[in-house]
Write an enzyme that holds these catalytic residues in place. Structure first.
Site, short mmCIF file in Angstrom:
data_model
loop_
_atom_site.label_atom_id
_atom_site.label_comp_id
_atom_site.label_asym_id
_atom_site.label_seq_id
_atom_site.Cartn_x
_atom_site.Cartn_y
_atom_site.Cartn_z
N ARG A 242 -2.97 2.11 -17.33
CA ARG A 242 -4.46 2.93 -17.50
C ARG A 242 -4.49 3.82 -18.82
O ARG A 242 -5.71 3.73 -19.36
CB ARG A 242 -4.60 4.24 -16.21
N LYS B 81 10.79 10.98 1.17
CA LYS B 81 9.44 11.46 0.63
C LYS B 81 8.44 11.50 1.78
O LYS B 81 8.53 10.88 2.64
CB LYS B 81 9.28 10.56 -0.43
N SER C 24 -3.91 7.88 -7.36
CA SER C 24 -3.57 8.03 -5.83
C SER C 24 -3.55 9.38 -5.79
O SER C 24 -4.08 10.13 -4.78
CB SER C 24 -2.52 7.33 -5.37
N HIS D 294 -5.94 -0.52 -7.69
CA HIS D 294 -4.77 -1.25 -7.41
C HIS D 294 -5.39 -2.43 -7.04
O HIS D 294 -4.93 -3.59 -7.33
CB HIS D 294 -4.31 -0.61 -6.36
P1 ADP Z 1 3.94 4.58 -8.10
O1 ADP Z 1 4.14 5.31 -6.77
O2 ADP Z 1 5.06 3.50 -8.30
O3 ADP Z 1 3.67 5.48 -9.40
P2 ADP Z 1 1.29 3.76 -7.92
O4 ADP Z 1 0.71 3.80 -6.53
O5 ADP Z 1 0.83 5.22 -8.75
O6 ADP Z 1 2.78 3.66 -7.80
O7 ADP Z 1 0.78 2.60 -9.03
C1 ADP Z 1 1.15 1.32 -8.66
C2 ADP Z 1 0.86 0.67 -10.01
O8 ADP Z 1 -0.74 0.68 -10.11
C3 ADP Z 1 1.20 1.22 -11.51
O9 ADP Z 1 1.53 0.09 -12.25
C4 ADP Z 1 -0.01 2.15 -11.86
O10 ADP Z 1 -0.09 2.16 -13.27
C5 ADP Z 1 -0.96 1.10 -11.24
N1 ADP Z 1 -2.40 1.71 -11.30
C6 ADP Z 1 -2.58 2.85 -10.42
N2 ADP Z 1 -3.82 3.25 -10.60
C7 ADP Z 1 -4.59 2.11 -11.16
C8 ADP Z 1 -5.86 2.15 -11.83
N3 ADP Z 1 -6.75 3.02 -11.32
N4 ADP Z 1 -6.22 1.00 -12.49
C9 ADP Z 1 -5.02 0.18 -12.85
N5 ADP Z 1 -3.77 0.22 -12.35
C10 ADP Z 1 -3.47 1.46 -11.53
#
Ligand code: ADP
Length: 160
Positions: A91, A42, A133, A18
């Site tokens: 990703r 949640k 995450s 992120h």
């Molecule tokens: P959500 O709860 O909306 O799924 P996330 O926290 O999983 O949110 O992710 C938010 C954004 O960050 C999404 O666009 C996701 O694809 C992107 N993202 C998550 N992990 C990575 C990573 N390792 N590299 C690049 N982008 C990422």
């Protein structure tokens, strides 16, 4: 008009993946808002305030980045903030399919409200594409070390 981008997510926790996406988008915007989506039903592993403080600590000194929590539709939040862009990271093909559906839905909702919000994507850095995450939470739950995936992880407080 200011160019404002919103990077929404639950960020439970905010990982190096992120962080990298935000830093790479930043030069293209006057303002980037990292928007922590909060759904009261949640259960999150990490406390909301500690997640906000954690993200703030990563971008201390970056005057064009702010961190805010929001409830409800992401598009409504964009409109309240007068933001024209949603920022997302990709990703893999699974992310792509999921993100495509959400981007199209958001496009439809925002057009109906007469202020179109564009979704912009950056590919993940090749060294960070395996980080998610949910896997970080799994490692933490099993008492593993997460510092190679999350900067300043010591600021995160686990919900009890
Ligand atoms: P959500 O709860 O909306 O799924 P996330 O926290 O999983 O949110 O992710 C938010 C954004 O960050 C999404 O666009 C996701 O694809 C992107 N993202 C998550 N992990 C990575 C990573 N390792 N590299 C690049 N982008 C990422």
């Amino acid at each position: 008009m200011e160019r404002i981008g919103i990077f929404p997510g639950s960020f439970d926790p905010f990982t190096k993946g992120h962080e990298d996406i935000v830093r790479r988008f930043l030069p293209q915007f006057d303002k980037v808002i990292i928007a922590l989506g909060v759904n009261s039903k949640k259960k999150y592993m990490f406390d909301t305030n500690s997640r906000i403080e954690h993200i703030q600590s990563l971008f201390k000194g970056e005057s064009t980045i702010s961190v805010e929590a929001y409830e409800g539709l992401t598009i409504d939040f964009c409109q309240r903030k007068k933001a024209g862009y949603l920022l997302r990271g990709l990703r893999n093909a699974t992310d792509f399919e999921f993100e495509k559906a959400i981007a199209h839905m958001n496009e439809a909702i925002s057009e109906e409200a007469n202020s179109r919000v564009e979704t912009l994507f950056l590919m993940t850095d090749k060294n960070l594409s395996a980080i998610s995450s949910s896997i970080v939470r799994e490692i933490k739950k099993n008492n593993g070390k997460i510092d190679q995936f999350v900067t300043n992880q010591e600021l995160l407080i686990i919900n009890t």
